[in-house]
Design a protein around this motif. Structure first.
Motif, PDB file in Angstrom:
ATOM      1  N   GLN A 120      29.722 -32.397 -25.246  1.00 51.08           N
ATOM      2  CA  GLN A 120      30.473 -32.540 -26.480  1.00 51.08           C
ATOM      3  C   GLN A 120      29.730 -33.369 -27.418  1.00 51.08           C
ATOM      4  O   GLN A 120      29.781 -33.139 -28.426  1.00 51.08           O
ATOM      5  N   TRP A 121      29.145 -34.361 -27.000  1.00 50.89           N
ATOM      6  CA  TRP A 121      28.335 -35.333 -28.113  1.00 50.89           C
ATOM      7  C   TRP A 121      27.307 -34.480 -28.631  1.00 50.89           C
ATOM      8  O   TRP A 121      26.986 -34.652 -29.862  1.00 50.89           O
ATOM      9  N   LEU A 122      26.471 -33.510 -27.747  1.00 49.62           N
ATOM     10  CA  LEU A 122      25.312 -32.930 -28.425  1.00 49.62           C
ATOM     11  C   LEU A 122      26.059 -31.858 -29.435  1.00 49.62           C
ATOM     12  O   LEU A 122      25.136 -31.522 -30.347  1.00 49.62           O
ATOM     13  N   GLU A 123      27.208 -31.655 -29.317  1.00 53.03           N
ATOM     14  CA  GLU A 123      27.808 -30.410 -30.321  1.00 53.03           C
ATOM     15  C   GLU A 123      28.313 -31.256 -31.638  1.00 53.03           C
ATOM     16  O   GLU A 123      28.694 -30.486 -32.381  1.00 53.03           O
ATOM     17  N   ARG A 124      28.665 -32.340 -31.494  1.00 50.20           N
ATOM     18  CA  ARG A 124      29.503 -32.847 -32.625  1.00 50.20           C
ATOM     19  C   ARG A 124      28.287 -33.575 -33.769  1.00 50.20           C
ATOM     20  O   ARG A 124      27.508 -34.447 -33.122  1.00 50.20           O
ATOM     21  N   PRO A 125      28.620 -33.787 -34.882  1.00 51.43           N
ATOM     22  CA  PRO A 125      27.753 -34.407 -35.796  1.00 51.43           C
ATOM     23  C   PRO A 125      27.731 -35.905 -35.449  1.00 51.43           C
ATOM     24  O   PRO A 125      28.664 -36.651 -35.000  1.00 51.43           O
ATOM     25  N   ALA A 126      26.666 -36.612 -35.613  1.00 53.70           N
ATOM     26  CA  ALA A 126      26.371 -38.008 -35.086  1.00 53.70           C
ATOM     27  C   ALA A 126      26.266 -38.943 -36.437  1.00 53.70           C
ATOM     28  O   ALA A 126      25.302 -38.413 -36.905  1.00 53.70           O
ATOM     29  N   ILE A 127      26.993 -40.016 -36.488  1.00 55.48           N
ATOM     30  CA  ILE A 127      26.718 -40.902 -37.557  1.00 55.48           C
ATOM     31  C   ILE A 127      25.244 -41.517 -37.614  1.00 55.48           C
ATOM     32  O   ILE A 127      24.665 -41.435 -38.654  1.00 55.48           O
ATOM     33  N   GLY A 128      24.738 -41.778 -36.597  1.00 51.75           N
ATOM     34  CA  GLY A 128      23.647 -42.237 -36.610  1.00 51.75           C
ATOM     35  C   GLY A 128      22.358 -41.287 -36.570  1.00 51.75           C
ATOM     36  O   GLY A 128      21.186 -41.626 -36.725  1.00 51.75           O
ATOM     37  N   LEU A 129      22.884 -39.901 -36.735  1.00 52.89           N
ATOM     38  CA  LEU A 129      21.846 -39.021 -36.937  1.00 52.89           C
ATOM     39  C   LEU A 129      22.253 -38.363 -38.426  1.00 52.89           C
ATOM     40  O   LEU A 129      22.083 -37.095 -38.584  1.00 52.89           O
ATOM     41  N   ASP A 130      22.495 -38.985 -39.411  1.00 52.85           N
ATOM     42  CA  ASP A 130      22.944 -38.836 -40.566  1.00 52.85           C
ATOM     43  C   ASP A 130      23.798 -37.477 -40.688  1.00 52.85           C
ATOM     44  O   ASP A 130      23.562 -36.483 -41.294  1.00 52.85           O
ATOM     45  N   GLN A 131      24.879 -37.459 -39.754  1.00 53.68           N
ATOM     46  CA  GLN A 131      25.981 -36.521 -39.539  1.00 53.68           C
ATOM     47  C   GLN A 131      25.372 -35.303 -39.054  1.00 53.68           C
ATOM     48  O   GLN A 131      25.971 -34.183 -39.198  1.00 53.68           O
ATOM     49  N   ARG A 132      24.207 -35.141 -38.409  1.00 49.32           N
ATOM     50  CA  ARG A 132      23.741 -34.052 -37.964  1.00 49.32           C
ATOM     51  C   ARG A 132      24.165 -33.682 -36.410  1.00 49.32           C
ATOM     52  O   ARG A 132      24.199 -34.631 -35.684  1.00 49.32           O
ATOM     53  N   ARG A 133      24.075 -32.556 -35.894  1.00 52.14           N
ATOM     54  CA  ARG A 133      24.611 -32.269 -34.416  1.00 52.14           C
ATOM     55  C   ARG A 133      23.286 -32.435 -33.726  1.00 52.14           C
ATOM     56  O   ARG A 133      22.266 -31.848 -34.143  1.00 52.14           O
ATOM     57  N   PRO A 134      23.305 -33.458 -32.699  1.00 58.46           N
ATOM     58  CA  PRO A 134      21.954 -33.673 -31.813  1.00 58.46           C
ATOM     59  C   PRO A 134      21.389 -32.531 -31.454  1.00 58.46           C
ATOM     60  O   PRO A 134      20.192 -32.043 -31.479  1.00 58.46           O
ATOM     61  N   ILE A 135      22.276 -31.487 -31.032  1.00 60.85           N
ATOM     62  CA  ILE A 135      21.697 -30.074 -30.412  1.00 60.85           C
ATOM     63  C   ILE A 135      20.948 -29.171 -31.364  1.00 60.85           C
ATOM     64  O   ILE A 135      19.878 -28.854 -31.220  1.00 60.85           O
ATOM     65  N   ASP A 136      21.199 -29.371 -32.819  1.00 61.09           N
ATOM     66  CA  ASP A 136      20.525 -28.885 -33.989  1.00 61.09           C
ATOM     67  C   ASP A 136      19.047 -29.553 -34.170  1.00 61.09           C
ATOM     68  O   ASP A 136      18.203 -28.793 -34.568  1.00 61.09           O
ATOM     69  N   LEU A 137      18.988 -30.659 -33.854  1.00 63.81           N
ATOM     70  CA  LEU A 137      17.867 -31.450 -34.123  1.00 63.81           C
ATOM     71  C   LEU A 137      16.831 -31.012 -32.755  1.00 63.81           C
ATOM     72  O   LEU A 137      15.573 -31.455 -33.207  1.00 63.81           O
ATOM     73  N   LEU A 138      17.159 -30.366 -31.852  1.00 61.38           N
ATOM     74  CA  LEU A 138      16.326 -30.117 -30.964  1.00 61.38           C
ATOM     75  C   LEU A 138      15.155 -29.017 -31.070  1.00 61.38           C
ATOM     76  O   LEU A 138      14.444 -28.676 -30.383  1.00 61.38           O
TER      77      LEU A 138
END
Length: 160
Positions: A120-138
């Motif tokens: 679920q964390w991988l799918e949600r925008p993350a504050i520390g990643l400039d509101q990007r979803r971690p899974i998209d950054l992979l």
């Protein structure tokens, strides 16, 4: 480094390697036990069995198959075609991306306490990643590094 410290240091990564290997089907699918980083290297060099990818995707709890294109570096259609030939090994690039995603999911599971929370964390925008979803950054090595660094900060209680 003392012998005890070396044993402890070498024990830590092998436990994580085993968790990663288990996500990919373990010795039954990988046809070997992964006990060192060199074992993982050799496995990836020869290509993960296609069935390892299928096993991994089948055991995801929250992430949908269509969200995995960036993580695995293959389109949904290519993934579906691979199901027809599960014994055909993945390319080195696909193997590396699959292994890296399993490593990140393992680390996130350790940080969040469960695989479901990690997914679920991988799918949600993350504050520390400039509101990007971690899974998209992979999708890129730089993005993978950002996600890994952020997980390390979360593990140490640094949220921003």
């Amino acid at each position: 480094m003392t012998a005890a410290a070396e044993k402890s240091a070498s024990k830590g990564p092998s436990i994580d390697l085993q968790k990663v290997a288990d996500l990919l089907g373990g010795p039954r699918i990988l046809s070997r036990r992964i006990t060192s980083t060199l074992d993982a290297h050799e496995l990836l060099l020869n290509g993960l069995p296609g069935s390892a990818l299928t096993h991994f995707v089948r055991h995801l709890l929250f992430i949908q198959t269509d969200a995995l294109e960036n993580a695995f570096g293959m389109s949904l259609r290519t993934f579906q075609r691979r199901k027809v030939a599960p014994d055909r090994p993945l390319s080195r690039a696909q193997s590396g991306r699959t292994w890296k995603f399993a490593e990140i999911l393992t680390k996130a599971t350790d940080v969040f306490g469960s695989q479901e929370e990690a997914e679920q964390w991988l799918e949600r925008p993350a504050i520390g990643l400039d509101q990007r979803r971690p899974i998209d950054l992979l999708a890129t090595p730089a993005g993978i590094e950002l996600v890994e660094e952020y997980l390390t900060r979360l593990a140490h209680g640094v949220y921003a």
